[in-house]
Design an enzyme around this catalytic site. Structure first.
Site, PDB file in Angstrom:
ATOM      1  N   LYS A 213       0.724  -1.057  -0.055  1.00 23.88           N
ATOM      2  CA  LYS A 213      -0.072  -0.069  -0.021  1.00 23.88           C
ATOM      3  C   LYS A 213       0.874   1.019  -0.081  1.00 23.88           C
ATOM      4  O   LYS A 213       1.720   1.491   0.755  1.00 23.88           O
ATOM      5  CB  LYS A 213      -0.880   0.041   1.201  1.00 23.88           C
ATOM      6  N   LYS A 236       1.050   9.747   5.624  1.00 22.20           N
ATOM      7  CA  LYS A 236       0.948   8.552   6.366  1.00 22.20           C
ATOM      8  C   LYS A 236       2.192   7.991   5.477  1.00 22.20           C
ATOM      9  O   LYS A 236       2.198   6.715   5.666  1.00 22.20           O
ATOM     10  CB  LYS A 236      -0.191   7.640   5.635  1.00 22.20           C
ATOM     11  N   GLU A 252       8.104  -6.301   1.349  1.00 18.69           N
ATOM     12  CA  GLU A 252       6.846  -6.270   2.247  1.00 18.69           C
ATOM     13  C   GLU A 252       5.994  -7.502   1.919  1.00 18.69           C
ATOM     14  O   GLU A 252       5.645  -8.164   2.647  1.00 18.69           O
ATOM     15  CB  GLU A 252       6.119  -5.077   1.977  1.00 18.69           C
ATOM     16  N   LYS A 267      -1.962  -1.577  -4.003  1.00 14.97           N
ATOM     17  CA  LYS A 267      -2.857  -0.637  -3.888  1.00 14.97           C
ATOM     18  C   LYS A 267      -2.078   0.789  -3.788  1.00 14.97           C
ATOM     19  O   LYS A 267      -1.204   0.989  -3.044  1.00 14.97           O
ATOM     20  CB  LYS A 267      -3.541  -0.548  -2.563  1.00 14.97           C
ATOM     21  N   SER A 293     -10.428   4.963  -5.325  1.00 13.32           N
ATOM     22  CA  SER A 293     -11.146   6.115  -5.767  1.00 13.32           C
ATOM     23  C   SER A 293     -10.753   6.955  -6.493  1.00 13.32           C
ATOM     24  O   SER A 293     -11.400   7.436  -7.398  1.00 13.32           O
ATOM     25  CB  SER A 293     -11.584   6.761  -4.314  1.00 13.32           C
TER      26      SER A 293
END
Length: 343
Positions: A213, A236, A252, A267, A293
């Site tokens: 992500k 973030k 990861e 993502k 989105s």
């Protein structure tokens, strides 16, 4: 009137001489031949539909930044799950918009077995048992600061967050979730969740890891949808992956698989097709992408302005995920695409 025929330059080769008679357009000449040799095909089995859940009854709130996407109360979410099942969509992924009065620094409301996401899971499973339900154990919809973890002195604390996310995952499994998909990107969360699910009798509940992500600009409309857009302070980047890094993404994914992940997710989607391809080639595991989105909204906005053919762009973008190696795609286009494919 004489047709002009350009003179062939002395010594020029014919097209057959240039190509060795390998004319690659031969199989493109007709619709039937193009279909016969198509390498990747999109089907309804590739689709996961993300939906947004709110408290109340008969609530269908439009999301301004995401045309044709709504926040739904549980009773209407059941209807949409029934529609998805009839269309053949294998699974839905649920995301809550939590009332501000229920949010706090630690996102403690995620541990309430009767919060809206768990009530939605139970209700949908009762009404539509044949559809898969994917839930996210991340804290961001439940925190007053919009971060995915517990905030202490300006720092998202890893281990305390993992403990809370793990407890939430067990509660979500008890409500009937088929797949837990934690999106918080804390170190060790996959192994902790796997251990807790197994210890509590949920060995058959799978984990879809948001393994890669990225810290992306494409999440904006989602944050409006779950009500965190105005809450988030800072960014973030201390827990999401730098969008410039691909080797780190592989590490990861490798770590999450070692800890017990059943599936990998990338993502966002379209800006990271190279990551999808790398993970599929490296691990040969079920690999998914989230067409987030911002990707959805860009296609819808450009189509609304007449700049692109929205339907063709939608299908092209989803086919790109298949070409890159995806086994499935989380997309807000899912019901539209399913209806087209069924028709």
């Amino acid at each position: 009137m004489n047709r002009f025929t350009p003179a062939k330059p002395a010594g020029a080769r014919s097209v057959d001489e240039i190509t060795g008679s390998r004319r690659l357009r031969r199989m493109r000449k007709a619709d039937w031949s193009r279909r016969l040799v198509q390498e990747n095909q999109l089907s309804v089995n590739d689709l996961i539909w993300p939906i947004f859940i709110v408290d109340g009854r008969q609530v269908r709130e439009p999301i301004a930044a995401m045309p044709d996407v709504y926040r739904l109360s549980v009773d209407l979410a059941i209807k949409e799950a029934e529609r998805a099942a009839k269309l053949g969509i294998p699974a839905i992924a649920t995301f809550p918009n939590i009332e501000l009065s229920l949010r706090d620094q630690t996102g403690s409301h995620i541990l309430d077995p009767d919060n809206v996401i768990n009530r939605a899971t139970r209700a949908i499973k009762d009404a539509v048992p044949e559809i898969g339900i994917i839930t996210d154990a991340a804290l961001d919809p439940f925190t007053s600061h919009g971060h995915d973890g517990i905030l202490r002195d300006g720092i998202i604390v890893n281990d305390e967050t993992v403990a809370q996310v793990t407890a939430a995952a067990v509660i979500q499994a008890a409500a009937g979730a088929d797949i837990i998909a934690p999106s918080d990107m804390m170190d060790g969360r996959i192994g902790a969740i796997r251990d807790a699910l197994d210890a509590n009798g949920f060995q058959d509940v799978a984990i879809m890891s948001y393994a890669t992500k990225f810290a992306s600009a494409f999440y904006g409309p989602y944050r409006e949808a779950v009500g965190t857009a105005g809450l988030l302070k800072g960014d973030k980047k201390t827990y999401y992956i730098d969008h410039a890094n691909s080797d780190e993404a592989v590490r990861e994914a490798e770590q999450d698989l070692a800890e017990g992940a059943d599936m990998l997710m990338v993502k966002p989607g379209l800006p990271y097709l190279d990551i999808i391809r790398r993970l599929k080639d490296e691990f040969q595991m079920p690999t998914f992408a989230y067409q987030v989105s911002g990707e959805y909204s860009m296609i819808k906005a450009a189509a609304a302005n007449g700049w692109i053919d929205g339907e063709k762009a939608m299908l092209e973008s989803l086919t790109a995920f298949k070409r890159a190696g995806c086994d499935g795609i989380l997309t807000y286009f899912a019901p539209t695409v399913a209806e087209m494919l069924k028709g």
